[in-house]
Scaffold this active site. Structure first.
Site, mmCIF file in Angstrom:
data_model
loop_
_atom_site.group_PDB
_atom_site.id
_atom_site.type_symbol
_atom_site.label_atom_id
_atom_site.label_comp_id
_atom_site.label_asym_id
_atom_site.label_seq_id
_atom_site.Cartn_x
_atom_site.Cartn_y
_atom_site.Cartn_z
ATOM 1 N N HIS A 115 3.575 6.683 -6.870
ATOM 2 C CA HIS A 115 2.852 7.865 -7.349
ATOM 3 C C HIS A 115 3.789 9.080 -7.342
ATOM 4 C CE1 HIS A 115 -1.341 10.036 -7.205
ATOM 5 N NE2 HIS A 115 -0.741 10.165 -8.362
ATOM 6 N N HIS A 137 1.777 4.390 -2.885
ATOM 7 C CA HIS A 137 1.864 5.850 -2.724
ATOM 8 C C HIS A 137 3.222 6.351 -3.207
ATOM 9 C CE1 HIS A 137 -1.837 6.831 -0.704
ATOM 10 N NE2 HIS A 137 -1.603 6.084 0.360
ATOM 11 N N HIS A 156 0.836 -1.205 0.000
ATOM 12 C CA HIS A 156 0.000 0.000 0.000
ATOM 13 C C HIS A 156 0.871 1.255 0.000
ATOM 14 C CE1 HIS A 156 -3.672 2.342 1.247
ATOM 15 N NE2 HIS A 156 -2.725 3.154 1.692
ATOM 16 N N GLU A 157 1.772 1.330 0.971
ATOM 17 C CA GLU A 157 2.626 2.526 1.076
ATOM 18 C C GLU A 157 3.560 2.631 -0.129
ATOM 19 O OE1 GLU A 157 1.708 4.680 3.046
ATOM 20 O OE2 GLU A 157 0.448 3.400 4.305
#
Length: 676
Positions: A475, A472, A468-469
């Protein structure tokens, strides 16, 4: 040359932060000097006698305060990941300074008049789409945040903003203090019955650190969650659960109840001053779900679909608990009986999977996924300074082996680190002439640290957290825009979770899992049977998890749509707002609000619903990858374009460009097993 390390040019690889040379005493003067430099840069724009143009106004404004941004990012990142009393006290001093500086920009009439003139005379044919987006966004940001107010109201808004900055910092400090202060000290073997050997070893080490016999459990995630999951002693589960739910809610100096009342009241006053009915209305103007009504409709619709499944799940747990003589299932029973049910249904426990997921293997798998999808690779660098010895630093390279970004990874809990997991940046990406300034990105987590010869072993839930991290981070890493304010994760808040939640999907893909689910001692690959069970268990407790997130979303919206009254107790208010999503009886004198840092310290105020909103996007996006192949080059290229464009386009337009249509909610309901 200035004596202050923070203000000088960083003579380091890729101009990385010279952490090892920074003295924490330098931060305040560096921030003050950074503000002065930024104001001088602003004055050049304001005093320019030429007719305002996009170049001499908007581009010039975009360049203001670059040094200050890096200094303040460094300070606040340290205050989250490696804080101490000095930094915490300093945060209460510098937060108002930075808020005041931001207000000085928004409330400067001469500056706004120049922006307004450029905006009024805009000609889209003379601007690139990104330039047009920047112009519209800047004008709207100024208008929405008070540039059109009279002087008296501007002063009121300044005072509100300053007070909110201090309260937010204080809220977080209280949560951290209360998290660190509690520990459960056990000395009898029967008190730790059911707890796996690896967790007991960790607890024994924690006790030794405190010069105590026996075992110590804390409220840090790697200690707290396993205790709730495995401890057979129900009274002790209740004790540690209650301690967690009473953080900043006890009758002491660290109580956050009054702070919540003040924050909510001030946010409402701010919204009213700016012409909005509620703070939620103010926030949601720049969200995909752009009104409180739309958010409530979204949450209520999801609630109606998920609740029957959640109730069935709780009934299954209740049947198990009845065998232990439990008449009423309580919140502190959930993790324990969920784990029992998981073992019964899927023939595996979180604990038995951990040896297959050593941290270094999982991280390497994330890197390999990024390589397959986007052609990027991660090279560990020993010459990048870091703020703690546990931090690992990487250079990120593109498919042509050219520098793309710096990546910092900080994985283990410490007393100076707040709970949870997050991604952040020290420097954003932007273009300056022909030069593409590349970003410095960081992820911070709280995973179990290595213990003797045993490496850091992750639960499967922690595997998804890392991915998940990392989503990010990608991105930010893949950002490729002209303007920093539109770069990377500078997107609508209910779009920002798409890249992170998208990456979680990969850990449920059987073929991919087999490449890294390998026992750290024997080299044995996790069996097909177990992997099938993991994939099959993807929907395990999805009804319950969905209702939990909906409850937090409803609570957040309740606070920010004028529902909290001055006479309301925080505990009662919380119960009232979340009752539709509650599945367990309430325990008196507990609440989550006083440690709900996402909305009172982080950026999720009136935006917590965005986790579920983005799940629709990520489920729908990944469905295309499933159709084409999870590492399909053409599909990955389209998704990379979506990531690289940051906030340069409306997020729905970006999504449609990728998918060819709007997202379909059915993809989420299908994946979560919530479609009958």
């Amino acid at each position: 040359m200035n004596d202050n390390t923070l203000l000088n040019s960083y003579n380091t690889p890729f101009e990385s932060i010279p952490f090892e040379k920074i003295k924490q005493e330098e931060f305040k003067s560096a921030i003050e000097e950074g503000i002065l430099i930024a104001k001088q840069e602003l004055n050049k724009i304001i005093e320019n006698s030429e007719k305002p143009t996009f170049e001499n106004t908007m581009v010039a404004l975009e360049s203001v305060g670059k040094k200050l941004n890096i200094i303040s990012s460094t300070f606040f990142n340290l205050n989250s990941a490696e804080t101490n009393d000095f930094l915490q006290n300093l945060a209460t001093e510098v937060s108002p300074l930075l808020t005041e500086y931001a207000n000085d920009i928004i409330f400067n009439d001469r500056l706004f008049n120049k922006i307004k003139e450029v905006y009024t005379n805009r000609d889209p044919s003379n601007l690139t789409p990104e330039e047009f987006r920047l112009l519209e966004k800047t004008y709207q940001d100024f208008s929405r945040n008070g540039a059109l107010l009279n002087q008296q109201d501007k002063q009121k808004l300044r005072e509100i903003s300053n007070e909110l900055a201090i309260l937010s910092v204080k809220f977080g400090q209280n949560v951290l203090k209360e998290t660190n202060d509690y520990f459960l000290h056990l000395t009898e073997e029967n008190q730790i019955e059911g707890i796996p050997a690896s967790i007991k070893e960790m607890a024994e080490l924690e006790a030794k650190k405190r010069n105590l016999e026996g075992w110590v459990f804390t409220l840090q995630y790697p200690s707290y969650i396993p205790f709730l999951t495995y401890a057979k002693n129900r009274d002790l589960r209740k004790e540690i659960y209650t301690a967690s739910m009473q953080r900043a809610f006890k009758n002491n100096e660290f109580n956050n109840e009054e702070i919540i009342h003040k924050i909510v009241t001030l946010r409402d006053k701010k919204a009213q001053l700016l012409g909005f009915n509620t703070y939620a209305d103010f926030i949601l103007v720049e969200r995909m779900a752009n009104t409180p009504t739309l958010v409530y409709e979204f949450l209520d619709d999801l609630l109606s679909k998920a609740r029957p499944f959640a109730e069935n799940e709780i009934n299954e747990l209740m049947h198990l608990a009845e065998k232990d003589g439990i008449i009423e299932l309580m919140p502190y029973d959930h993790a324990y009986y969920s784990e029992k049910l998981r073992e019964e249904k899927f023939s595996f426990s979180e604990e038995e999977l951990k040896p297959y997921f050593p941290l270094n293997q999982v991280l390497e798998a994330a890197f390999k996924a990024a390589k397959k999808l986007y052609g990027v690779s991660f090279l560990e660098r020993k010459d990048i300074q870091k703020y703690h010895s546990e931090v690992i630093t990487y250079e990120v390279l593109n498919e042509n082996n050219e520098h793309l970004a710096l990546f910092y990874a900080d994985f283990h809990p410490r007393e100076g680190k707040r709970a949870g997991a997050w991604m952040t940046s020290y420097r954003g990406q932007y273009k300056q002439g022909k030069e593409n300034i590349r970003p410095h990105i960081s992820i911070v987590c709280n995973f179990s640290r290595p213990n003797g010869n045993t490496p850091s072993l992750l639960t499967f839930n922690e595997v998804t957290t890392l991915f998940h991290e990392f989503g990010h981070a990608l991105h930010g890493i893949l950002a490729d825009t002209v303007f920093e304010s539109l770069s990377g994760t500078n997107v609508y808040w209910d779009f920002v979770e798409l890249p992170s939640q998208f990456m979680e999907n990969f850990v449920y893909e059987k073929d991919f899992l087999k490449t890294f689910a390998i026992h750290y001692q024997t080299g044995e690959v996790l069996s097909d049977e177990k992997i099938d069970k993991i994939v099959e268990s993807a929907n395990f407790m999805q009804g319950y998890q969905t209702l939990r997130q909906i409850g937090l979303g409803l609570l957040d919206m309740g606070y920010h749509t004028n529902k909290l009254k001055p006479e309301d107790s925080i505990e009662n208010f919380e119960q009232e707002q979340t009752k539709k999503a509650q599945l367990y009886p309430h325990i008196e004198k507990t609440c989550i609000s006083t440690s709900f840092s996402h909305i009172f310290q982080g950026g999720y105020a009136a935006g917590y619903y965005s986790y579920k909103w983005a799940e629709i996007l990520d489920a729908d996006a990944f469905e295309l990858f499933k159709e084409k192949g999870i590492f399909d080059k053409e599909t990955a290229k389209k998704f990379k374009t979506l990531l690289s464009k940051g906030g340069t386009q409306n997020p729905m337009d970006l999504y449609i460009d990728f998918r060819g249509r709007k997202p379909m909610p059915e993809a989420l309901l299908k994946r979560a097993g919530l479609l009958k």
